[in-house]
Scaffold this active site. Structure first.
Site, mmCIF file in Angstrom:
data_model
loop_
_atom_site.group_PDB
_atom_site.id
_atom_site.type_symbol
_atom_site.label_atom_id
_atom_site.label_comp_id
_atom_site.label_asym_id
_atom_site.label_seq_id
_atom_site.Cartn_x
_atom_site.Cartn_y
_atom_site.Cartn_z
ATOM 1 N N CYS A 69 0.910 -1.194 -0.056
ATOM 2 C CA CYS A 69 -0.064 0.021 0.066
ATOM 3 C C CYS A 69 0.957 1.262 0.025
ATOM 4 O O CYS A 69 0.494 2.085 -0.854
ATOM 5 C CB CYS A 69 -0.898 0.074 1.103
ATOM 6 S SG CYS A 69 -2.315 1.205 1.211
ATOM 7 N N CYS A 70 1.783 1.490 0.782
ATOM 8 C CA CYS A 70 2.673 2.455 1.015
ATOM 9 C C CYS A 70 3.566 2.476 -0.548
ATOM 10 O O CYS A 70 3.586 3.812 -1.009
ATOM 11 C CB CYS A 70 3.732 2.306 2.180
ATOM 12 S SG CYS A 70 3.133 2.687 3.691
ATOM 13 N N CYS A 118 -1.427 8.098 7.463
ATOM 14 C CA CYS A 118 -2.669 7.868 7.117
ATOM 15 C C CYS A 118 -3.689 7.371 8.180
ATOM 16 O O CYS A 118 -2.979 7.170 9.337
ATOM 17 C CB CYS A 118 -2.752 6.783 5.891
ATOM 18 S SG CYS A 118 -1.711 7.066 4.343
ATOM 19 N N CYS A 146 -2.447 2.400 10.420
ATOM 20 C CA CYS A 146 -1.404 3.238 10.068
ATOM 21 C C CYS A 146 -0.775 4.079 10.771
ATOM 22 O O CYS A 146 0.238 4.415 11.173
ATOM 23 C CB CYS A 146 -1.827 3.897 8.740
ATOM 24 S SG CYS A 146 -2.355 2.863 7.447
ATOM 25 N N CYS A 159 7.872 3.915 5.731
ATOM 26 C CA CYS A 159 6.619 3.744 4.588
ATOM 27 C C CYS A 159 7.386 3.162 3.276
ATOM 28 O O CYS A 159 6.883 2.761 2.481
ATOM 29 C CB CYS A 159 5.892 4.954 4.322
ATOM 30 S SG CYS A 159 7.133 6.329 3.700
#
Length: 240
Positions: A125-126, A208, A213, A236
């Protein structure tokens, strides 16, 4: 002072040599001196990145290079307070805030990878929502500054003030690397620096919004403990 152009006046080898020399020369320099060096050396091919946790580095850069580009990564998952801080920074300081976005919206990413990728695979995702957009956004610059500090966590304890970023082939500058939280607080108080209001609500490092997160820290924890808590993840990917 140079002007930002499509083609860098420096080769990667020259940028690396600049970084190595500056890393030696500026290790004990003030943050203001580091910023002046960056502005004089790279001009408009120098940018600052900001998570909009505060405006310390953006303010420092603006005093050395008014109109400096301040890059913000809008992941699509930010707290409303973070977006508000970004808008306030753009309105108050003599900087040019540039908002970068991922190639996919959150809905498009959910359709391809499934919902809540940040819970199942935070590294992916990062990479999609932070690392790739930043790599793309830094293409027109020779140097970039970040707000990393050595006292934030053990993984950042050896952060150099100036270094060469081999992945991006750019000079990486951490002007407040040697600062403590007390130094940050003093600078904020002296200059009336804008802060993300979440800092007054138990958050010490703001990423986030999903709880996987970012969460509030507990007493005695370091500033980065609230990021990806329990996931065995500390960065990240931007600074790896």
């Amino acid at each position: 002072m140079t002007t930002k152009t499509e083609i860098s006046p420096y080769s990667p080898a020259e940028l690396e040599a600049l970084a190595v020399q500056a890393g030696r020369d500026l290790e004990d320099a003030s943050a203001q001196e580091v910023m002046r060096w960056a502005a004089e050396t790279f001009g408009r091919r120098f940018a600052v990145t900001s998570s909009m946790e505060d405006a310390v580095v953006a303010h420092l850069a603006s005093t050395a290079l008014p109109g400096v580009d301040v890059i913000f990564l809008d992941t699509g998952y930010h707290f409303a307070e973070t977006i508000g801080t970004r808008d306030a920074v753009a309105a108050v300081y003599p900087v040019n805030v540039i908002t970068l976005t991922p190639r996919q919206t959150v809905a498009e990413q959910d359709a391809e990878y499934g919902p809540r990728l940040h819970d199942r695979d935070p590294d992916r995702c990062c990479a999609l929502r932070k690392v790739e957009p930043l790599n793309r956004g830094l293409a027109g610059y020779d140097a970039w500054a970040t707000g990393l500090r050595r006292d934030e966590s053990p993984t950042r304890a050896n952060t150099p003030v100036v270094s060469f970023d081999p992945k991006r082939q750019k000079v990486k500058i951490a002007p407040i690397a040697r600062w403590t939280q007390a130094d940050v607080d003093a600078y904020v108080a002296e200059h009336g620096i804008l802060l993300n209001t979440l800092l007054m609500d138990g958050y010490a490092s703001i990423g986030c919004a999903p709880e996987s997160c970012t969460r509030r820290i507990l007493e005695g924890e370091d500033a980065r403990s609230g990021r990806w808590a329990g996931a065995g993840k500390t960065e990240c990917g931007i600074h790896l």
